[in-house]
Scaffold this motif. Structure first.
Motif, PDB file in Angstrom:
ATOM      1  N   ALA A 284       0.849  -1.197   0.000  1.00 12.42           N
ATOM      2  CA  ALA A 284       0.000   0.000   0.000  1.00 12.42           C
ATOM      3  C   ALA A 284       0.883   1.245   0.000  1.00 12.42           C
ATOM      4  O   ALA A 284       2.023   1.216   0.450  1.00 12.42           O
ATOM      5  N   GLY A 285       0.360   2.315  -0.538  1.00 11.73           N
ATOM      6  CA  GLY A 285       1.111   3.568  -0.550  1.00 11.73           C
ATOM      7  C   GLY A 285       1.190   4.184  -1.926  1.00 11.73           C
ATOM      8  O   GLY A 285       0.871   3.551  -2.934  1.00 11.73           O
ATOM      9  N   ASN A 286       1.649   5.446  -1.977  1.00 15.91           N
ATOM     10  CA  ASN A 286       1.679   6.198  -3.231  1.00 15.91           C
ATOM     11  C   ASN A 286       3.091   6.368  -3.784  1.00 15.91           C
ATOM     12  O   ASN A 286       3.385   7.341  -4.482  1.00 15.91           O
ATOM     13  N   VAL A 287       3.976   5.415  -3.475  1.00 14.11           N
ATOM     14  CA  VAL A 287       5.356   5.511  -3.966  1.00 14.11           C
ATOM     15  C   VAL A 287       5.395   5.431  -5.490  1.00 14.11           C
ATOM     16  O   VAL A 287       4.652   4.658  -6.103  1.00 14.11           O
ATOM     17  N   LEU A 288       6.270   6.258  -6.088  1.00 17.06           N
ATOM     18  CA  LEU A 288       6.414   6.294  -7.551  1.00 17.06           C
ATOM     19  C   LEU A 288       7.866   6.174  -8.000  1.00 17.06           C
ATOM     20  O   LEU A 288       8.130   6.025  -9.191  1.00 17.06           O
ATOM     21  N   TYR A 289       8.788   6.247  -7.059  1.00 22.26           N
ATOM     22  CA  TYR A 289      10.205   6.227  -7.406  1.00 22.26           C
ATOM     23  C   TYR A 289      10.972   5.364  -6.405  1.00 22.26           C
ATOM     24  O   TYR A 289      10.556   5.214  -5.259  1.00 22.26           O
ATOM     25  N   PHE A 290      12.094   4.828  -6.849  1.00 16.91           N
ATOM     26  CA  PHE A 290      13.013   4.184  -5.916  1.00 16.91           C
ATOM     27  C   PHE A 290      14.429   4.280  -6.474  1.00 16.91           C
ATOM     28  O   PHE A 290      14.643   4.385  -7.681  1.00 16.91           O
ATOM     29  N   HIS A 299      15.597   2.915  -1.604  1.00 15.21           N
ATOM     30  CA  HIS A 299      14.874   4.006  -0.934  1.00 15.21           C
ATOM     31  C   HIS A 299      13.698   4.387  -1.833  1.00 15.21           C
ATOM     32  O   HIS A 299      13.855   4.589  -3.040  1.00 15.21           O
ATOM     33  N   PHE A 300      12.519   4.511  -1.247  1.00 13.35           N
ATOM     34  CA  PHE A 300      11.300   4.780  -2.015  1.00 13.35           C
ATOM     35  C   PHE A 300      10.786   6.188  -1.741  1.00 13.35           C
ATOM     36  O   PHE A 300      10.860   6.685  -0.621  1.00 13.35           O
ATOM     37  N   SER A 301      10.264   6.807  -2.801  1.00 15.76           N
ATOM     38  CA  SER A 301       9.771   8.177  -2.693  1.00 15.76           C
ATOM     39  C   SER A 301       8.430   8.304  -3.398  1.00 15.76           C
ATOM     40  O   SER A 301       8.146   7.595  -4.378  1.00 15.76           O
ATOM     41  N   ALA A 302       7.634   9.279  -2.916  1.00 16.41           N
ATOM     42  CA  ALA A 302       6.325   9.540  -3.523  1.00 16.41           C
ATOM     43  C   ALA A 302       6.363  10.710  -4.487  1.00 16.41           C
ATOM     44  O   ALA A 302       5.471  10.848  -5.330  1.00 16.41           O
ATOM     45  N   THR A 303       7.399  11.567  -4.376  1.00 20.84           N
ATOM     46  CA  THR A 303       7.487  12.736  -5.258  1.00 20.84           C
ATOM     47  C   THR A 303       8.846  12.785  -5.934  1.00 20.84           C
ATOM     48  O   THR A 303       9.832  12.217  -5.447  1.00 20.84           O
TER      49      THR A 303
END
Length: 318
Positions: A284-290, A299-303
């Motif tokens: 679950a979550g809105n991550v779009l990058y790693f 490392h995961f990022s949403a923006t």
């Protein structure tokens, strides 16, 4: 020789080691071979034995009808008693070949081509012809074989191993697809297989698998390009020299997810069970990058802003 003497000799012979012409011999029993022919095959394999005497032992034991077809290894010290027990148990001489998670079809075919004592019946077939032989004409072979260790009898056809691996993937994929969650962006099981193949290649640490899947599922749902390097590398094929350049990212192929949106046309590797499940049950979550931390984890990022900071920190040391 008296009756008692003959009986005593027979009892001695049954438990006395047979003479072999080599320390290890291969014995192949084809389906439908009659017990008398099995005794002859034992002699022809290199065992110094009278086939009539051996056949008589098979019959007197009451196990002559229990002898199983297969490929057997006979070694020094084997007795008529142990030989019959081996044949009745079906204690075959087995070999094994391992198909590794993340391999592509070229690596699969190379592994089966060099597998010990596996008959290379498909060596001269194209990928298309191979799939036709397997009853899947028109289906691309990439990702269609489940990575696992497969045992086989000496002299078995490689086509039989392909068929088992194909059916294993069918079963695993169907099981995973049946467990898909609402967060799964794939519209079909085949699309899920493609996602799983990408997750397999991108995962450096098992704990990150579901989050990596979330990145790709979120991007697919939003219409964002997947922009994943392993698909670009796959599209380059054997020409890839191990060094991915910026020009490669701009070189358009059907598998380049920087120049094309959506999923590539085929899987890019063989995903294992964990990647199949992650593909249809992303975190679950809105991550779009790693980005890789350099230790196998990500490392995961949403923006994009957050992602750029992570790239500077983990890739550029800033």
């Amino acid at each position: 020789m008296t009756v008692l003497g003959a009986a005593g000799w027979a009892a001695w012979w049954v438990y006395h080691p047979l003479t072999l012409r080599a320390p290890s011999l291969d014995l192949s029993i084809e389906p439908g071979t009659l017990p008398r022919a099995v005794a002859v095959a034992v002699r022809d394999a290199g065992v110094d034995v009278n086939p009539d005497l051996l056949h008589a032992w098979f019959r007197l034991s009451g196990q002559d009808k229990a002898i199983r077809a297969g490929s057997y290894e006979l070694t020094t010290g084997i007795t008529p008693h142990r030989l019959l027990a081996k044949l009745a148990r079906g204690d075959e001489s087995l070999r094994a070949v391992t198909l590794v998670e993340g391999w592509n079809i070229r690596q699969v075919r190379a592994a089966l081509a060099r597998a010990d004592s596996l008959k290379p019946t498909t060596a001269n077939l194209t990928d298309e012809a191979l799939m036709t032989q397997l009853g899947r004409a028109g289906v691309h072979p990439e990702g269609r074989f489940f990575p696992d260790t497969y045992t086989y009898s000496k002299g078995s056809s490689d086509l039989a191993v392909y068929r088992r691996a194909l059916r294993a993937m069918d079963k695993r994929l169907a099981a995973a697809w049946a467990q898909r969650s609402a967060a799964c962006a794939a519209k079909t099981a085949d699309e899920a297989l493609i996602v799983a193949s990408i997750v397999e290649k991108e995962t450096g640490r098992a704990e990150d698998r579901a989050l990596i899947s979330a990145v790709f599922n979120n991007r697919l749902r939003m219409g964002m390009p997947l922009q994943t390097d392993p698909t670009v590398i796959y599209g380059l094929g054997p020409a890839f020299d191990g060094n991915l350049r910026k020009t490669d990212l701009l070189r358009d192929t059907p598998w380049n997810t920087y120049t094309r949106s959506g999923l590539p046309p085929t899987p890019i590797s063989m995903p294992g069970k964990a990647s199949l499940l992650a593909a249809v049950r992303p975190a679950a979550g809105n991550v779009l990058y790693f980005v890789s931390r350099g230790d196998g984890s990500s490392h995961f990022s949403a923006t994009l802003g957050e992602h750029n900071k992570a790239v500077n920190r983990f890739q550029r040391g800033q």
